[in-house]
Design an enzyme around this catalytic site. Structure first.
Site: not given
Ligand code: E4P
Length: 221
Positions: A27, A83-85
């Site tokens: 997402t 975790i998308k960073i």
């Protein structure tokens, strides 16, 4: 190869996961906006209606804030949340820190080979190069993917290329052919990957012949 769905639409997630071949969901804030609920409610709903990884993007700029946000996100389910960073200096620092506690990380908004190298050195599990957005901006996305894959192989990096941002199946295939390990795609593209009118035509003919066979046997009896 891992296949992810790039959506927060719960109906699409239910349908997609029912087939059983998906690794997880990715997402970003724009996808959450489309879903229209709070981030927490959407995360809970996705976790309930799927059975894989769920990558949620952080929106903070500063390292400390990214870490606080990451820990909040992990509190929903530390085994399934990744975790998308975005690949900023603060983001890369956070990826390196999260790696120490074996949190799954995805370095996102990757548009260049240099960003892919930095993400791999930091220990990101995945990077998300944006194929369609590159092509829309005159960047040869396929050349970038080939280059990243070659460098990853030469340096024995364990980071996987999880390519994102696609508009059609042809882009997906070209990207995989160029060396992407995995892709994240919309539900519409996931359906398009199954579709072929010749398959429909063949199935129709098989069904007709099955009926014809049964008629033939009945007549003989
Ligand atoms: C996924 O990681 C990306 O956020 C997403 O695929 C971007 O895709 P878009 O270019 O279709 O918005």
């Amino acid at each position: 190869m891992d296949l992810f769905l790039d959506t927060a639409d719960i109906e699409q997630i239910k349908q997609g996961f029912d087939i059983g071949i998906l690794k997880g969901v990715t997402t970003n804030p724009s996808i959450l906006l489309k879903a229209g609920k709070s981030r927490s409610d959407t995360i809970k709903a996705i976790l309930e209606n799927s059975n894989g990884l769920l990558f949620v993007q952080t929106v903070s700029d500063k390292y400390r804030d990214i870490m606080i946000e990451a820990n909040e996100l992990l509190s929903f389910d530390s085994k399934r949340i990744g975790i998308k960073i975005p690949v900023t200096p603060d983001g890369i620092k956070a990826i390196q820190e999260l790696k120490k506690s074996s949190v799954k990380t995805l370095a996102t908004a990757v548009f260049s080979t240099s960003q892919a190298i930095i993400s791999a050195i930091a220990g990101a599990d995945y990077i998300a190069p944006y194929i369609n957005r590159m092509e829309q901006n005159g960047i040869d996305a396929i050349e970038v993917i080939e280059e990243i894959r070659n460098i990853y192989e030469m340096n024995c990096f364990e980071t996987k290329i999880l390519a994102a941002s696609f508009r059609n199946v042809e882009q997906v295939i070209r990207t995989i052919k160029a060396g992407a390990h995995s892709v994240t795609i919309s539900y519409e593209l996931f359906c398009d990957m199954f579709n072929n009118y010749l398959t429909d035509k063949s199935i129709k003919k098989f069904a007709e012949d099955w009926v014809a066979l049964n008629e033939k046997i009945k007549i003989k009896q």
